[in-house]
Design an enzyme around this catalytic site. Structure first.
Site, PDB file in Angstrom:
ATOM      1  N   ARG A  62      14.891 -49.501  17.711  1.00 19.23           N
ATOM      2  CA  ARG A  62      14.936 -48.035  17.831  1.00 19.23           C
ATOM      3  C   ARG A  62      14.370 -47.542  19.152  1.00 19.23           C
ATOM      4  O   ARG A  62      14.673 -46.430  19.580  1.00 19.23           O
ATOM      5  CB  ARG A  62      14.237 -47.388  16.630  1.00 19.23           C
ATOM      6  CG  ARG A  62      15.018 -47.556  15.330  1.00 19.23           C
ATOM      7  CD  ARG A  62      14.304 -46.907  14.158  1.00 19.23           C
ATOM      8  NE  ARG A  62      13.003 -47.493  13.898  1.00 19.23           N
ATOM      9  CZ  ARG A  62      12.802 -48.596  13.165  1.00 19.23           C
ATOM     10  NH1 ARG A  62      13.828 -49.211  12.605  1.00 19.23           N
ATOM     11  NH2 ARG A  62      11.586 -49.071  12.971  1.00 19.23           N
ATOM     12  N   GLU A  99       2.441 -52.775  10.859  1.00 22.57           N
ATOM     13  CA  GLU A  99       1.974 -52.019   9.697  1.00 22.57           C
ATOM     14  C   GLU A  99       2.461 -52.718   8.421  1.00 22.57           C
ATOM     15  O   GLU A  99       1.809 -52.683   7.397  1.00 22.57           O
ATOM     16  CB  GLU A  99       2.524 -50.587   9.763  1.00 22.57           C
ATOM     17  CG  GLU A  99       1.958 -49.658   8.711  1.00 22.57           C
ATOM     18  CD  GLU A  99       2.651 -48.301   8.688  1.00 22.57           C
ATOM     19  OE1 GLU A  99       3.554 -48.061   9.500  1.00 22.57           O
ATOM     20  OE2 GLU A  99       2.290 -47.505   7.809  1.00 22.57           O
TER      21      GLU A  99
END
Ligand code: AMP
Length: 177
Positions: A62, A99
């Site tokens: 992205r 994460e």
């Protein structure tokens, strides 16, 4: 509408993706709005006007969207940072924590010449692991991290505390707690 409000309105939130407990900020819905995408790129260019940039390094996948567009707008080379095993020539590697999991990223060995000022771009800053790993790749090739630019920052995860060791020139267009 402010750019922050416009981006927030365009982002789609997906609970429990890709793992339970993660609220995923889906920016594919931002890509559907060409005028907003132009506004985002223009805003980055404006905020980076005093930053010396010799190349933009952006993170798969992205980060590629706005990273490449920004490189074209600024007239500088684009450097892809990719997940392990995707780049075809000789690479350097760095392993890090996400994460949601772990990962190794790579950059072509000849992507940076010593002393180049590199802007690191990704769509989102969470724990800062990915951006830190990217900065380490830049340093391994004797590049200088001249700034970080993100669309979204998840402030509560404290990523900025990690990356400001490389530079205090950190831009994020949207913040969430
Ligand atoms: P981190 O390394 O923890 O800063 O994570 C940043 C990277 O993971 C970026 O490449 C993001 O695209 C992705 N990411 C992490 N958390 C999220 C989230 N909540 N929503 C969307 N993307 C995320």
């Amino acid at each position: 509408m402010t750019i922050e409000a416009q981006i927030k309105a365009a982002i789609r939130e997906i609970p429990d993706f890709p793992k339970p407990g993660i609220l995923f900020k889906d920016i594919t819905t931002v890509f559907q709005d060409a005028a907003l995408c132009n506004r985002i790129s223009d805003e980055f260019v404006l905020r980076l006007k005093d930053t010396k940039i010799d190349a933009i390094a952006a993170i798969e996948s992205r980060g590629f969207m706005f990273g490449f567009h920004l490189a074209l707008m600024l007239g500088v080379p684009f450097i892809p940072i990719r997940k392990l095993g995707k780049l075809p020539s000789k690479t350097i590697q760095f392993a890090y924590n996400l994460e949601y999991g772990t990962s190794t990223i790579e950059m072509h060995k000849d992507a940076i010449k010593s002393g180049m000022n590199i802007l690191i771009h990704d769509d989102l800053l969470a724990t800062g692991g990915t951006a830190t790993a990217s900065a380490e790749l830049v340093k391994m090739l004797n590049g200088k991290v001249t700034g970080f630019a993100f669309i979204v920052e998840l402030e509560g995860l404290g990523g900025i505390g990690k990356i400001k060791a490389y530079t205090e020139n950190i831009i994020s267009l949207v913040n969430y707690n």
